[in-house]
Design a protein around this motif. Structure first.
Motif, PDB file in Angstrom:
ATOM      1  N   TYR A  61     -66.481  33.483  45.989  1.00  0.00           N
ATOM      2  CA  TYR A  61     -67.410  32.568  45.062  1.00  0.00           C
ATOM      3  C   TYR A  61     -67.217  31.129  45.394  1.00  0.00           C
ATOM      4  N   LYS A  62     -65.875  30.657  45.770  1.00  0.00           N
ATOM      5  CA  LYS A  62     -65.646  29.047  45.756  1.00  0.00           C
ATOM      6  C   LYS A  62     -66.752  28.850  47.080  1.00  0.00           C
ATOM      7  N   LEU A  63     -66.516  29.584  48.022  1.00  0.00           N
ATOM      8  CA  LEU A  63     -67.296  29.421  49.160  1.00  0.00           C
ATOM      9  C   LEU A  63     -68.758  29.067  49.035  1.00  0.00           C
ATOM     10  N   GLU A  64     -69.325  29.878  48.491  1.00  0.00           N
ATOM     11  CA  GLU A  64     -70.791  30.099  48.429  1.00  0.00           C
ATOM     12  C   GLU A  64     -71.262  28.847  47.501  1.00  0.00           C
ATOM     13  N   LYS A  75     -61.182  42.445  36.744  1.00  0.00           N
ATOM     14  CA  LYS A  75     -60.095  41.611  37.227  1.00  0.00           C
ATOM     15  C   LYS A  75     -59.987  41.783  38.679  1.00  0.00           C
ATOM     16  N   PHE A  76     -59.845  43.083  39.182  1.00  0.00           N
ATOM     17  CA  PHE A  76     -59.632  43.394  40.408  1.00  0.00           C
ATOM     18  C   PHE A  76     -60.813  42.828  41.372  1.00  0.00           C
ATOM     19  N   PHE A  77     -61.852  42.972  40.975  1.00  0.00           N
ATOM     20  CA  PHE A  77     -63.270  42.285  41.703  1.00  0.00           C
ATOM     21  C   PHE A  77     -62.905  40.816  41.682  1.00  0.00           C
ATOM     22  N   HIS A  78     -62.865  40.271  40.480  1.00  0.00           N
ATOM     23  CA  HIS A  78     -62.942  38.935  40.387  1.00  0.00           C
ATOM     24  C   HIS A  78     -61.786  38.236  41.337  1.00  0.00           C
ATOM     25  N   GLY A  79     -60.513  38.791  41.312  1.00  0.00           N
ATOM     26  CA  GLY A  79     -59.636  38.367  42.137  1.00  0.00           C
ATOM     27  C   GLY A  79     -59.839  38.454  43.554  1.00  0.00           C
ATOM     28  N   LEU A  80     -60.500  39.595  43.980  1.00  0.00           N
ATOM     29  CA  LEU A  80     -60.825  39.800  45.241  1.00  0.00           C
ATOM     30  C   LEU A  80     -61.551  38.993  45.994  1.00  0.00           C
TER      31      LEU A  80
END
Length: 57
Positions: A21-24, A11-16
């Motif tokens: 991810y959206k930009l890629e 959860k930490f890395f997904h939020g970070l």
């Protein structure tokens, strides 16, 4: 094995990295972000040369 070790941090890395991810997903947005980051880095490196009275040529 690594999946079980890293599961608490998911959860930490997904939020970070959610913005990355959206930009890629959009190539033009990623290209624009690269250009902006390169421009800022170039300005940070070059700007101090204009403030020094004697620069090495």
């Amino acid at each position: 094995m690594f999946r079980t070790l890293l599961a608490p941090f998911r959860k930490f890395f997904h939020g970070l990295f959610a913005g990355q991810y959206k930009l890629e997903r959009y190539s033009l947005g990623l290209a624009g972000a690269i250009i902006v980051a390169g421009s800022i880095g170039g300005a940070v490196e070059i700007a101090p040369l204009f403030t020094i009275d004697e620069t090495v040529e």
